[in-house]
Every structure is written in structure tokens, then in C-alpha cells.
Design a protein around this motif. Structure first.
Motif, mmCIF file in Angstrom:
data_model
loop_
_atom_site.group_PDB
_atom_site.id
_atom_site.type_symbol
_atom_site.label_atom_id
_atom_site.label_comp_id
_atom_site.label_asym_id
_atom_site.label_seq_id
_atom_site.Cartn_x
_atom_site.Cartn_y
_atom_site.Cartn_z
ATOM 1 N N VAL A 540 0.838 -1.198 0.000
ATOM 2 C CA VAL A 540 0.000 0.000 0.000
ATOM 3 C C VAL A 540 0.876 1.253 0.000
ATOM 4 C CG1 VAL A 540 -1.693 1.342 1.329
ATOM 5 C CG2 VAL A 540 -1.953 -1.138 1.109
ATOM 6 N N VAL A 541 1.905 1.277 0.834
ATOM 7 C CA VAL A 541 2.796 2.434 0.906
ATOM 8 C C VAL A 541 3.459 2.692 -0.444
ATOM 9 C CG1 VAL A 541 4.935 3.306 1.918
ATOM 10 C CG2 VAL A 541 3.224 2.227 3.379
ATOM 11 N N GLN A 542 4.021 1.668 -1.035
ATOM 12 C CA GLN A 542 4.751 1.845 -2.289
ATOM 13 C C GLN A 542 3.823 2.262 -3.432
ATOM 14 O OE1 GLN A 542 8.108 -1.113 -2.968
ATOM 15 N NE2 GLN A 542 7.017 -2.161 -1.311
ATOM 16 N N GLU A 543 2.645 1.680 -3.487
ATOM 17 C CA GLU A 543 1.728 2.017 -4.580
ATOM 18 C C GLU A 543 1.211 3.445 -4.446
ATOM 19 O OE1 GLU A 543 0.542 1.552 -8.042
ATOM 20 O OE2 GLU A 543 1.138 -0.352 -7.113
ATOM 21 N N LEU A 544 0.908 3.859 -3.222
ATOM 22 C CA LEU A 544 0.431 5.222 -3.009
ATOM 23 C C LEU A 544 1.497 6.246 -3.371
ATOM 24 C CD1 LEU A 544 -1.556 4.868 0.355
ATOM 25 C CD2 LEU A 544 -2.516 5.314 -1.917
ATOM 26 N N GLU A 545 2.740 5.964 -2.979
ATOM 27 C CA GLU A 545 3.830 6.893 -3.305
ATOM 28 C C GLU A 545 4.017 6.992 -4.820
ATOM 29 O OE1 GLU A 545 7.510 8.517 -4.444
ATOM 30 O OE2 GLU A 545 6.912 6.419 -4.775
ATOM 31 N N HIS A 546 3.945 5.853 -5.490
ATOM 32 C CA HIS A 546 4.109 5.851 -6.945
ATOM 33 C C HIS A 546 3.005 6.664 -7.620
ATOM 34 C CE1 HIS A 546 4.833 4.459 -11.018
ATOM 35 N NE2 HIS A 546 3.566 4.069 -11.084
ATOM 36 N N LEU A 591 11.201 -1.636 4.004
ATOM 37 C CA LEU A 591 11.089 -0.610 2.976
ATOM 38 C C LEU A 591 12.343 0.264 2.890
ATOM 39 C CD1 LEU A 591 7.411 0.516 3.733
ATOM 40 C CD2 LEU A 591 8.184 -0.756 1.723
ATOM 41 N N ASN A 592 13.432 -0.200 3.456
ATOM 42 C CA ASN A 592 14.637 0.617 3.550
ATOM 43 C C ASN A 592 15.094 1.135 2.188
ATOM 44 O OD1 ASN A 592 17.022 1.649 5.102
ATOM 45 N ND2 ASN A 592 18.094 0.258 3.682
ATOM 46 N N ASP A 593 15.240 0.248 1.232
ATOM 47 C CA ASP A 593 15.700 0.649 -0.102
ATOM 48 C C ASP A 593 14.698 1.580 -0.774
ATOM 49 O OD1 ASP A 593 17.963 -0.872 0.267
ATOM 50 O OD2 ASP A 593 17.198 -2.603 -0.841
#
Length: 675
Positions: A540-546, A591-593
Motif C-alpha cells: 500500500v505504501v509503495q503504490e500510493l507513493e508511486h 522498505l529501507n531501499d
């Protein structure tokens, strides 16, 4: 079209009609055509301020002793005198309906005449020969109006009554009740589009302040409703012509809570009994459909619906009509079903506040409502969308527990916790013989949710979102928002949760419809803790940021949903901030990278957001330029400051713990500047 052209056209037709009447030629076909032209001009949407002013001036001029000029409305009423051909009566009533709808203030002084005309028409005997009533004395070819009968005139009269009642009742459209009622979701964008509801009168055409104030006084509305309940509706409801009965049922659908609450109890009982009986016993699909819609409106504001056996009768009527062979009846019944489920959800909150265990019977019908809605998810798309909405309300209402021991309430502490925190708990405790006695068994009987039922509802959501049309899909997102708000669900333990989150992310990313994407973003903003997202949190975090980073890209958008594009962007911003506020140090490891790669974008984005939040109201809102040069209006006035602070603190902690000291210092500086 020039602003004064419509008013000039209406005035010209008005003058022609006056001349024609004065000439005594009495050409029915020609006069009928002129009235039809007048009705078309008066029906133009949106209403014209020039036309309103002209109609008002006509009335004022007619009141002057030296003038005695008949206004347009006066002229139409005069043409409704007994003895006129049906076509003239019909077209005059159609024109008056247009005036009542577009310029309701004009009709204020004509209620008594309209009421008397409608009552006279309702008393006319039904006969196939009425259409030729007195037509022999009128010249002209009226063959194209040969289908006009007194029955159709009666329907038209009731529709004028309906428009007048809606205006005096402050009706603004039943669609407002169902378009989007997740007002209690904490992050729903508070920027909403004004919606023109076609069934509501036009109140906003240059109304003076005195008339605007009248819209808050509903005593005259109650008086007029009492009058038609006493005189007109008994005749209309029992009329042999189905269209007349359907028009009467449609009147009930124009009721408002403000008027219903001030009419006498006998009038309320008559209204409820009439619509329920018509839905159950009438054989005409149009009457049943209109009765179901009236139930759907009244059920949203009437506490009387929940008294005695009325709720049972109404639910039975709606369930029966969901089996009807006519799709139009099933559609309206499904719409009403969803409204009833929503009302019961709101009613449950009231019951909790009142701590009244006697009202538990209100919810004993939820199982049959759920089964009916599940069955309707296999119907056509229009019906399916309402069924999904109903299931969403039910999924939020039911109480789900991990094991039966919770329900047994063996421990006083557990019982007290449930009574204090369950939104739909109707438990209360009474001191008896020095001990607390739980009455939560009633909740056990009424709102206890079966996990198998829950799984069936979720499966229905997933099936509908993959096979349904656009409206079905955004209603699924709406329903999932309601499901997520059920505080008795441990979302992280639900085996279907990852699939649900994946579907929402897929809709948010790939749908070409902005309304679907907006509702998906709302649903993703509902979970109130990191645990609720379970193993899907990182995705969810990665998709929202994208999506936030590419928000300005030229993604394909359907023209019909383009009007929702701004609200989609605002909601995406709110949802992203909400989710980032839940990031923990443990998530930082996974999610470090990702966070290191996106550090520059996140920093610039939060800088623009903080700057925009600190601007004064008269300054333009800040805009953010992404790394790709795209721009998105942050509309920062809608972003809660505390959410931004929480998100910044979460990101600072992640960068600090992962030894990215320079990045952490920049976020720390942002936090200090924004404090």
C-alpha cells in the motif's frame, strides 16, 4: 442563447394565447400546440433569472386595478376551467408543472386553485369517451392529441400537486441520501461537488432573502400535506387508472424529514400504511416501483418506521418486490433495501446512545436483509450496485468475534469493554442484588455476525468488482469502506484481506474512471491502525507513493468521470499522509531501499505541502513540482495538520534508525519548521 431570449419567447407565446382566447375561434389543436411550446420554454434547464423576473412582474401587474392583465400562471389556470377539451387541460397542467418545478416561488399564491382542480379531476368518472369531452365545439385538427384522456389530465394534475408539495417541503432530491454517505470516514475529502437533482424544485434562481428564509419554515408544508392526505390521496390511491395511483405514490417520495416530523401522527400512519400496502398488493409494476421508492425515502428519516410491526411489513414488501418479474420494480426495491440497511445502521447508534434494550427488535430482520442483498448481487448491474451498497451497511453493522467465549461474557471486565466500545452494542448493565447483570444476550440474538456470512459478503464484493460495471465497482469500494469501519473485525487475521487490498490498489492504479479511483483511495484511508493493513501494508505504501509521484501524468480518464479528477487528487494526498503516519521501524527495515530511493521526492513533496499549509487563506495554494515536472494542487486547507506531523515523524524515525543521518536531519528540520 441571449439571456433575455427565453423570456421574450415566453412573453410572445403568452400574448398569442391571450389573443386566441379573445378571438373566440377556439381552435383546440392550435392552442394545444401553443401551450406545448410554452411548456417547453418554461421547462428549460437551468431556470432563467430573466424568466423568473418576468413571471413575477406579470403577477404584480395583474394585481394593479388599472391593468387587470392576466399573468402567464393566471392564464394557465383559467384554461383549466370545466368544459375545456382534454388536450387543453393536459397541456395547461404540463406548463404549470414546469413553472412549479423551475420557478416554485411563482406558484405560492395558486395552491388553492391547483388543489381544487386536482380534486375535481379525481372525482371525474373513468370512461374511454372522456377524451372527446366537449371537443365537438372546438375547431381544428386535434388528431395528434386524440390519446389525451381525463385520466392523463388527472395524472398531470397530481404531478403539479407533487411539485408544489416538494417546493414547500424543502425537498432537495432523494439521490442526496445515497450518493455518498460515508461522511463519518475520517479522511474523506471535504470538497464536494454541488449536484443538480432533476426531481428537486429549483430554489436558487435569484430568490430574495425573505423567500430563502421561508424554506426553513415547514408549517405550510405540513398543512398542505394534511390537506391532500384528507382529500386527494384517498381518491388517487384507489383510482382504477394505474398511472394515477403511481403518481400518488410518487408524491410520497417527495416528502422530507422536516415536514414528516411535524405532521400529525394520523397522517404519518396513513403515509406509511399506504406505501407499504401499495408495494405489497398493487398489481401494476409502475405503482409498485413508485411505492418502493417512497418507502426508500421515508425509511431514511422516519423513526415511526421502526415502531410496532411497520418495519416488518415494509421489509416484507421490499423483499417480495425483489422477486418481481419487472426489472424496474426490482431496481427500485434494491435501492430501498440499501436505504433501509443504512437507516438501521444509523438507528443502531441511536439505540446505543439511548441504552434502550427494547429497541433490539429493530435489528432482528438483518439476516433476511443480508440474504436478499446477496441474492441481488447476481442480478443486473443497476440492481447489483444497490445490493452491494446494502451489504456494505450490513457488514459494518454486524458484530464479529474470534471465539464464542467473548459472547458468553463470563468476565465482568470483558462485558464492560464490549458495552463501552462496540458501536452497535445494545448492551447495558443493571445493578441487581449487588451484582452486574448483562443483557447483552439481545445483541447476541440480533447483531451477532456469522463469519461464514462475512465470507459470502466479501466474495460477493470481489465477484461484483470483477464482473460489474463502473457504478458497481465504485459501490464495492464504498462497501469495503464500511466493512473496514467494523471495529470488531481483526483485519490482519482475515484470509481474504490481502486480496481485498490488492483489488483496491489495482482499481486505484489502473481504472480509467476517476470516481472509482477516488472511492478506492477513500477505502484505503479507513483502517485506523498499522495492524489493520496486515501484510499488505508495504504494498500500500509503495503504490500510493508511486501514484502520488505520477499524479500529473496524462493517464487516460473517461470523460464522464473527469469532473472527479480534482477530488481524486485531493483524496490521494490525504490517504498517502494517513498511511505514512503508520510506518514503523519494523516497516523501515522492509522498505529501507524504497524510502532511500524516494527520499528526495518525499522531502520536496512535504516541503511544498508544509509551505502550503502555512499560507494565509487569501494566498494561492502551493503547488508541488515532481521530479518529472508534473504539478498537482495540494489543496492543503483540507489536510489535517496533525496527520502531516505524524507522517513526518514516522519518516524521520525510519531514516534515523537506518543510519541515513543527512536525510533524517532534513526531515527533522521540516518537523521543526512546521511545529
Amino acid at each position: 442563447m441571449p439571456e433575455d431570449l427565453l423570456a421574450t419567447t415566453i412573453a410572445s407565446v403568452h400574448d398569442w394565447i391571450k389573443i386566441d382566447i379573445a378571438s373566440k375561434i377556439e381552435n383546440a389543436a392550435l392552442l394545444g400546440a401553443a401551450l406545448s411550446c410554452l411548456r417547453t420554454a418554461l421547462s428549460r434547464s437551468p431556470p432563467s433569472a430573466h424568466v423568473l423576473k418576468m413571471l413575477e412582474n406579470n403577477i404584480l401587474t395583474g394585481l394593479l386595478p388599472s391593468e387587470h392583465e392576466a399573468s402567464t400562471t393566471d392564464l394557465l389556470v383559467q384554461l383549466l376551467e370545466p368544459g375545456k377539451p382534454a388536450v387543453i387541460t393536459f397541456e395547461s397542467l404540463q406548463a404549470l408543472k414546469a413553472v412549479s418545478h423551475n420557478y416554485p416561488s411563482i406558484m405560492t399564491g395558486f395552491w388553492e386553485q391547483i388543489s381544487a382542480i386536482a380534486y375535481r379531476l379525481l372525482q371525474c368518472p373513468v370512461t374511454n369517451e372522456v377524451s372527446r369531452f366537449n371537443s365537438d365545439s372546438w375547431k381544428g385538427d386535434s388528431s395528434k392529441f386524440s390519446g389525451v384522456t381525463i385520466e392523463k389530465c388527472t395524472v398531470a394534475a397530481i404531478k403539479v400537486i407533487d411539485e408544489c408539495l416538494r417546493a414547500v417541503s424543502g425537498f432537495k432530491g432523494a439521490d442526496d441520501l445515497v450518493e455518498f454517505r460515508l461522511l463519518d470516514i475520517q479522511l474523506m475529502s471535504n470538497i464536494t461537488r454541488e449536484k443538480r437533482v432533476s426531481s428537486a424544485p429549483s430554489y436558487g434562481v435569484n430568490l430574495p432573502d425573505s423567500q430563502k428564509n421561508e424554506l426553513t419554515d415547514f408549517s405550510s408544508g405540513a398543512t398542505r400535506w394534511s390537506e391532500i392526505v384528507d382529500k386527494h390521496l384517498p381518491l388517487a390511491i384507489n383510482h382504477s387508472f394505474p398511472m394515477v395511483r403511481a403518481a400518488a405514490m410518487t408524491c410520497f417520495a417527495g416528502l422530507t424529514s422536516s415536514v414528516f416530523s411535524v405532521v400529525e401522527a394520523e397522517v404519518q400512519d396513513y403515509i406509511l400504511s399506504s406505501i407499504a400496502t401499495a408495494a405489497l398488493k398493487d398489481n401494476s409494476p409502475s405503482v409498485k416501483s413508485a411505492a418502493c421508492r417512497a418507502i426508500g425515502v421515508v425509511a431514511t428519516f422516519s423513526h415511526n418506521v421502526y415502531s410496532g410491526s411497520m418495519l416488518k411489513k415494509i421489509i416484507h414488501a421490499i423483499e417480495i418486490n425483489t422477486h418481481d418479474s419487472a426489472a424496474s420494480v426490482r431496481l427500485t426495491a434494491s435501492w430501498t433495501l440499501a436505504n433501509i440497511c443504512d437507516s438501521l445502521r444509523h438507528r443502531a447508534i441511536e439505540v446505543q446512545l439511548e441504552s434502550c434494550i427494547d429497541n433490539a427488535c429493530d435489528f432482528e430482520h438483518i439476516p433476511i436483509l443480508a440474504e436478499t442483498a446477496l441474492r441481488l448481487t447476481k442480478d443486473g448491474d443497476k440492481i447489483k450496485s444497490n445490493a452491494v451498497r446494502a451489504l456494505g451497511h450490513i457488514s459494518r453493522s454486524l458484530r464479529f468475534y474470534c471465539d464464542s467465549s467473548t459472547y458468553e461474557l463470563n468476565k465482568i471486565s470483558e462485558s464492560f469493554h464490549l458495552a463501552q466500545n462496540l458501536e452497535f452494542s445494545i448492551s447495558f448493565f443493571q445493578q441487581s442484588n449487588g451484582s452486574l447483570v448483562s443483557t447483552s444476550c439481545v445483541l447476541n440474538r440480533t447483531l451477532h455476525g456469522d463469519h461464514r456470512l462475512l465470507e459470502r459478503m466479501v466474495q460477493a464484493f470481489l465477484s461484483c468488482v470483477t464482473a460489474g460495471n463502473v457504478k458497481v465497482q465504485w459501490n464495492v469500494c464504498h462497501a469495503l469502506s464500511n466493512l473496514f469501519m467494523n471495529d470488531t473485525l481483526r483485519m490482519r487475521d482475515m484470509p481474504w484481506a490481502p486480496t481485498v487490498y490488492s483489488i483496491l490498489l489495482l482499481l486505484l492504479r489502473d481504472s480509467s474512471n476517476c470516481k472509482i479511483r477516488m472511492h478506492a483511495a477513500v477505502a484505503l484511508a479507513v483502517p485506523s491502525s498499522r495492524l489493520d493493513y496486515g501484510n499488505s501494508f508495504c504494498d500500500v505504501v509503495q503504490e500510493l507513493e508511486h501514484l502520488l509521484e505520477t499524479i500529473g501524468s496524462h493517464q487516460s480518464v473517461t470523460p464522464s468521470s473527469f469532473k472527479y479528477k480534482d477530488n481524486l487528487e485531493k483524496q490521494l494526498i490525504l490517504t498517502t499522509i494517513h498511511v505514512l503516519g503508520f510506518v514503523t521501524l519494523k516497516d523501515g527495515l522492509a522498505l529501507n531501499d524504497f524510502f532511500l530511493k524516494k527520499a528526495q521526492f518525499l522531502e520536496e513533496w512535504f516541503k511544498a505541502l508544509c509551505s502550503s499549509l502555512m499560507e494565509t487563506p487569501d494566498q494561492p495554494s502551493a503547488c508541488m513540482a515532481t521530479s518529472t515536472g508534473n504539478r498537482a494542487d495540494l489543496m492543503a486547507t483540507n489536510v489535517p495538520k496533525e496527520l502531516v506531523q505524524k507522517a513526518l515523524k514516522s519518516l524521520y524515525d525510519v531514516y534515523e534508525s537506518s543510519n541515513h543521518r543527512s536525510v533524517a536531519e532534513r526531515f527533522e528540520k521540516l518537523i521543526r519548521s512546521f511545529s
